[in-house]
Design an enzyme around this catalytic site. Structure first.
Site, PDB file in Angstrom:
ATOM      1  N   ASP A  59      -4.256  -3.357  -8.523  1.00 57.64           N
ATOM      2  CA  ASP A  59      -4.437  -3.789  -9.913  1.00 57.64           C
ATOM      3  C   ASP A  59      -3.731  -2.835 -10.869  1.00 57.64           C
ATOM      4  O   ASP A  59      -3.172  -3.254 -11.882  1.00 57.64           O
ATOM      5  CB  ASP A  59      -5.933  -3.840 -10.254  1.00 57.64           C
ATOM      6  CG  ASP A  59      -6.675  -4.766  -9.321  1.00 57.64           C
ATOM      7  OD1 ASP A  59      -6.185  -5.872  -9.084  1.00 57.64           O
ATOM      8  OD2 ASP A  59      -7.731  -4.361  -8.793  1.00 57.64           O
TER       9      ASP A  59
ATOM     10  N   GLY B 192       0.820  -1.211   0.000  1.00 55.69           N
ATOM     11  CA  GLY B 192       0.000   0.000   0.000  1.00 55.69           C
ATOM     12  C   GLY B 192       0.850   1.256   0.000  1.00 55.69           C
ATOM     13  O   GLY B 192       1.780   1.380  -0.799  1.00 55.69           O
ATOM     14  N   GLU B 193       0.558   2.167   0.926  1.00 57.37           N
ATOM     15  CA  GLU B 193       1.297   3.438   0.922  1.00 57.37           C
ATOM     16  C   GLU B 193       2.759   3.261   1.333  1.00 57.37           C
ATOM     17  O   GLU B 193       3.540   4.211   1.312  1.00 57.37           O
ATOM     18  CB  GLU B 193       0.609   4.469   1.830  1.00 57.37           C
ATOM     19  CG  GLU B 193       0.658   4.106   3.284  1.00 57.37           C
ATOM     20  CD  GLU B 193       0.291   5.282   4.184  1.00 57.37           C
ATOM     21  OE1 GLU B 193       0.541   6.432   3.827  1.00 57.37           O
ATOM     22  OE2 GLU B 193      -0.267   5.016   5.273  1.00 57.37           O
TER      23      GLU B 193
HETATM   24  P1  AMP Z   1      -7.583  -3.584  -5.365  1.00 63.33           P
HETATM   25  O1  AMP Z   1      -7.988  -2.332  -4.631  1.00 63.33           O
HETATM   26  O2  AMP Z   1      -6.420  -3.381  -6.273  1.00 63.33           O
HETATM   27  O3  AMP Z   1      -7.428  -4.765  -4.470  1.00 63.33           O
HETATM   28  O4  AMP Z   1      -8.771  -3.973  -6.350  1.00 63.33           O
HETATM   29  C1  AMP Z   1     -10.087  -3.570  -6.160  1.00 63.33           C
HETATM   30  C2  AMP Z   1     -10.916  -4.141  -7.289  1.00 63.33           C
HETATM   31  O5  AMP Z   1     -10.975  -5.551  -7.133  1.00 63.33           O
HETATM   32  C3  AMP Z   1     -12.330  -3.621  -7.276  1.00 63.33           C
HETATM   33  O6  AMP Z   1     -12.537  -2.839  -8.422  1.00 63.33           O
HETATM   34  C4  AMP Z   1     -13.226  -4.860  -7.231  1.00 63.33           C
HETATM   35  O7  AMP Z   1     -14.221  -4.861  -8.199  1.00 63.33           O
HETATM   36  C5  AMP Z   1     -12.271  -6.009  -7.463  1.00 63.33           C
HETATM   37  N1  AMP Z   1     -12.555  -7.124  -6.566  1.00 63.33           N
HETATM   38  C6  AMP Z   1     -12.965  -7.080  -5.288  1.00 63.33           C
HETATM   39  N2  AMP Z   1     -13.140  -8.323  -4.772  1.00 63.33           N
HETATM   40  C7  AMP Z   1     -12.801  -9.178  -5.772  1.00 63.33           C
HETATM   41  C8  AMP Z   1     -12.755 -10.601  -5.888  1.00 63.33           C
HETATM   42  N3  AMP Z   1     -13.088 -11.407  -4.879  1.00 63.33           N
HETATM   43  N4  AMP Z   1     -12.348 -11.118  -7.059  1.00 63.33           N
HETATM   44  C9  AMP Z   1     -12.009 -10.336  -8.087  1.00 63.33           C
HETATM   45  N5  AMP Z   1     -12.033  -8.995  -8.053  1.00 63.33           N
HETATM   46  C10 AMP Z   1     -12.425  -8.415  -6.916  1.00 63.33           C
END
Ligand code: AMP
Length: 308
Positions: free
Chosen positions: A238, A207-208
């Site tokens: 992501d 994270g940060e």
């Molecule tokens: P991050 O903040 O990089 O972990 O990713 C957040 C994104 O992950 C959001 O846009 C969600 O739609 C997606 N997300 C949340 N839970 C899941 C899951 N169980 N499987 C796949 N994608 C997910």
């Protein structure tokens, strides 16, 4: 330049941070990865699924950034994956309020024909069987397979996850998830255990507090850029993965040295992502802005020290 296949959710997110709250907005791992990787002008394709409730303009947004969307299936009478989360005051931790798999529950991924020989595959957050299903469709072994995952899949599909982890070169995972996966508190020990599960390279996102890259006994650390304002960390992980994969696909060099630069690109792109809610900031980053942040990164981390 390599072709890049991106797998992950394309989703509706509802987010609450100390700075505000959104209704259902565009989200999903593949969305953030695609938008981030699009800054490298690589030939990329997203593989995912949405329901009939998903607005065409969201799909067009990816298409307009040159992400091929042929592999995003639309299930007309189904509902799109929905995730909702609430951040704590420190913005580093969050609670998941809802995860509705919907169309994901019966999803069989289909890699578009002319991406089956892609050199780089970015397996974003999705059911590990779907991630493996995509790897199985590749007609040539990719030069680099990268996997990202989260606690949700460790909780409900650990064996499937461990199977697909065996088959990838790089894993990107956050610190808490690395601890959950290995049962180790020390990230150095956790990375070693993950190496033993298969991946030659382990990236732990903090994270940060930046990101660590491990390869055998080598370690590289990149801080996160200190920012004046962080509105919404959703998708930062992501976006990091998209920048990392996009840069490697563009340069076609999968050495540890080049991965260090990929980590810097990943961190740089993630620094934009958190500045606005959802994908808003990721929709219009210029090359000039990226360049400026890379310069800031250099200034932040370079120092001269006389060692006698
Ligand atoms: P991050 O903040 O990089 O972990 O990713 C957040 C994104 O992950 C959001 O846009 C969600 O739609 C997606 N997300 C949340 N839970 C899941 C899951 N169980 N499987 C796949 N994608 C997910």
């Amino acid at each position: 330049m390599s072709k890049l296949v991106i797998v992950g959710t394309v989703a509706f997110d509802a987010i609450e941070t100390p700075f505000g709250k959104t209704d259902k907005i565009l989200g999903g791992a593949a969305t953030y990865i695609g938008l981030s990787a699009s800054n490298f002008n690589v030939d990329s394709a997203a593989v995912s699924v949405v329901g009939g409730d998903f607005p065409q303009e969201y799909l067009d947004l990816l298409k307009n950034r040159n992400v091929d969307i042929e592999g995003i299936e639309v299930v007309k009478d189904g509902k799109t994956f929905f995730w909702s989360g609430k951040y704590h005051n420190d913005m580093n931790s969050r609670d998941t309020l809802a995860t509705e798999l919907n169309v994901l529950e019966h999803f069989n991924p289909v890699v578009p024909e002319n991406y089956k020989d892609a050199e780089v595959v970015m397996l974003g957050n999705l059911h590990p069987l779907v991630q493996q299903g995509v790897l199985n469709q590749m007609t040539k072994k990719p030069k680099l397979a990268i996997l990202d995952t989260m606690n949700f899949w460790m909780d409900i599909a650990l064996d499937d996850l461990l199977s697909v982890i065996k088959n990838v070169d790089v894993i990107t995972i956050n610190d808490e998830e690395a601890r959950q996966l290995t049962g180790e508190y020390s990230l150095v020990v956790a990375a070693k255990k993950i190496h033993e599960m298969g991946p030659k390279f382990v990236v732990i996102k903090k994270g940060e507090h930046g990101a660590l890259l491990f390869h055998d006994d080598q370690v590289f650390y990149a801080p996160a850029l200190p920012l004046k304002e962080v509105f919404d960390p959703t998708g930062a992980g992501d976006t990091f993965a998209g920048g990392f994969a996009g840069y490697l696909a563009k340069t076609d060099d999968f050495s540890f040295e080049n991965m260090k630069t990929a980590v810097i690109y990943g961190s740089t792109l993630a620094s934009f992502c958190v500045e606005k809610f959802g994908t808003e900031r990721m929709q219009n980053i210029t090359d000039k802005e990226i360049y400026k942040r890379l310069e800031q990164f250099k200034t932040l981390t370079q120092f001269d020290i006389e060692l006698s």
